[in-house]
Write a protein that holds these residues in place. Sequence first.
Motif, mmCIF file in Angstrom:
data_model
loop_
_atom_site.group_PDB
_atom_site.id
_atom_site.type_symbol
_atom_site.label_atom_id
_atom_site.label_comp_id
_atom_site.label_asym_id
_atom_site.label_seq_id
_atom_site.Cartn_x
_atom_site.Cartn_y
_atom_site.Cartn_z
ATOM 1 N N LEU A 132 -8.439 0.483 -81.290
ATOM 2 C CA LEU A 132 -8.998 0.654 -79.949
ATOM 3 C C LEU A 132 -10.375 0.000 -79.852
ATOM 4 N N LYS A 133 -11.174 0.115 -80.911
ATOM 5 C CA LYS A 133 -12.495 -0.516 -80.907
ATOM 6 C C LYS A 133 -12.384 -2.029 -80.722
ATOM 7 N N THR A 134 -11.360 -2.636 -81.303
ATOM 8 C CA THR A 134 -11.196 -4.087 -81.147
ATOM 9 C C THR A 134 -10.865 -4.435 -79.702
ATOM 10 N N ILE A 135 -10.084 -3.602 -79.057
ATOM 11 C CA ILE A 135 -9.745 -3.855 -77.649
ATOM 12 C C ILE A 135 -10.996 -3.761 -76.781
ATOM 13 N N TYR A 136 -11.773 -2.714 -77.000
ATOM 14 C CA TYR A 136 -13.018 -2.571 -76.242
ATOM 15 C C TYR A 136 -13.928 -3.776 -76.474
ATOM 16 N N SER A 137 -14.063 -4.164 -77.718
ATOM 17 C CA SER A 137 -14.953 -5.260 -78.074
ATOM 18 C C SER A 137 -14.526 -6.577 -77.431
ATOM 19 N N VAL A 138 -13.261 -6.913 -77.548
ATOM 20 C CA VAL A 138 -12.773 -8.176 -76.986
ATOM 21 C C VAL A 138 -12.942 -8.188 -75.466
ATOM 22 N N ASN A 139 -12.849 -7.033 -74.851
ATOM 23 C CA ASN A 139 -13.025 -6.946 -73.404
ATOM 24 C C ASN A 139 -14.484 -6.757 -73.005
ATOM 25 N N GLY A 140 -15.390 -6.792 -73.976
ATOM 26 C CA GLY A 140 -16.816 -6.716 -73.696
ATOM 27 C C GLY A 140 -17.290 -5.368 -73.209
ATOM 28 N N VAL A 141 -16.649 -4.313 -73.684
ATOM 29 C CA VAL A 141 -16.973 -2.957 -73.236
ATOM 30 C C VAL A 141 -17.377 -2.127 -74.455
ATOM 31 N N LYS A 195 -6.165 5.541 -72.419
ATOM 32 C CA LYS A 195 -5.115 5.161 -71.462
ATOM 33 C C LYS A 195 -5.706 4.746 -70.119
ATOM 34 N N SER A 196 -6.630 5.521 -69.614
ATOM 35 C CA SER A 196 -7.245 5.162 -68.335
ATOM 36 C C SER A 196 -8.154 3.949 -68.495
ATOM 37 N N ASP A 197 -8.830 3.838 -69.632
ATOM 38 C CA ASP A 197 -9.691 2.680 -69.876
ATOM 39 C C ASP A 197 -8.884 1.383 -69.893
ATOM 40 N N LEU A 198 -7.796 1.388 -70.637
ATOM 41 C CA LEU A 198 -7.026 0.154 -70.833
ATOM 42 C C LEU A 198 -6.422 -0.382 -69.539
ATOM 43 N N LYS A 199 -6.144 0.482 -68.604
ATOM 44 C CA LYS A 199 -5.587 0.036 -67.322
ATOM 45 C C LYS A 199 -6.526 -0.929 -66.606
ATOM 46 N N LYS A 257 -4.439 -12.595 -83.302
ATOM 47 C CA LYS A 257 -4.144 -13.959 -82.826
ATOM 48 C C LYS A 257 -4.702 -14.180 -81.422
ATOM 49 N N LYS A 258 -4.461 -13.209 -80.557
ATOM 50 C CA LYS A 258 -4.933 -13.339 -79.181
ATOM 51 C C LYS A 258 -6.457 -13.341 -79.118
ATOM 52 N N SER A 259 -7.094 -12.543 -79.953
ATOM 53 C CA SER A 259 -8.546 -12.487 -79.987
ATOM 54 C C SER A 259 -9.154 -13.831 -80.387
ATOM 55 N N VAL A 260 -8.526 -14.482 -81.341
ATOM 56 C CA VAL A 260 -8.997 -15.799 -81.778
ATOM 57 C C VAL A 260 -8.887 -16.799 -80.630
ATOM 58 N N ILE A 261 -7.777 -16.764 -79.925
ATOM 59 C CA ILE A 261 -7.571 -17.669 -78.784
ATOM 60 C C ILE A 261 -8.615 -17.408 -77.694
ATOM 61 N N LEU A 262 -8.835 -16.148 -77.396
ATOM 62 C CA LEU A 262 -9.822 -15.791 -76.362
ATOM 63 C C LEU A 262 -11.221 -16.238 -76.768
ATOM 64 N N ARG A 263 -11.544 -16.113 -78.031
ATOM 65 C CA ARG A 263 -12.860 -16.530 -78.514
ATOM 66 C C ARG A 263 -13.018 -18.040 -78.369
#
Length: 113
Positions: A43-52, A61-65, A103-109
Amino acid sequence: MNENTENIFIEWKEKSTEIAIYFKNRDRKSAREPMEYFFTQFLKTIYSVNGVQPRHPLNYKSDLKEYKHLPVNAIERLTFIDDQPDHYQSYIQLSELFSEWEKKSVILRKRST
């Protein structure tokens, strides 16, 4: 992707085989704690990649939406893992999520530079 996120991916690669051994030995009790830990780390990686900044994991669940960048079917898959962290299928799902998300994080970066 920042250094903390990269470290989480590295840590997963190093420790995931230990979790797999717990499941191979049908030791669900020992697998539960590291699965819960890596669920939170993911979850921390998701927050980080999304800049949150990470919030409380119970609100994921509510955050990810609201996030633009997520793995495919992230909420459903994470809910499954969260509900049954000591099941082998949850380990498989978490492994797949880590692989896809890295993989997706690398592409986004690369796109952002």
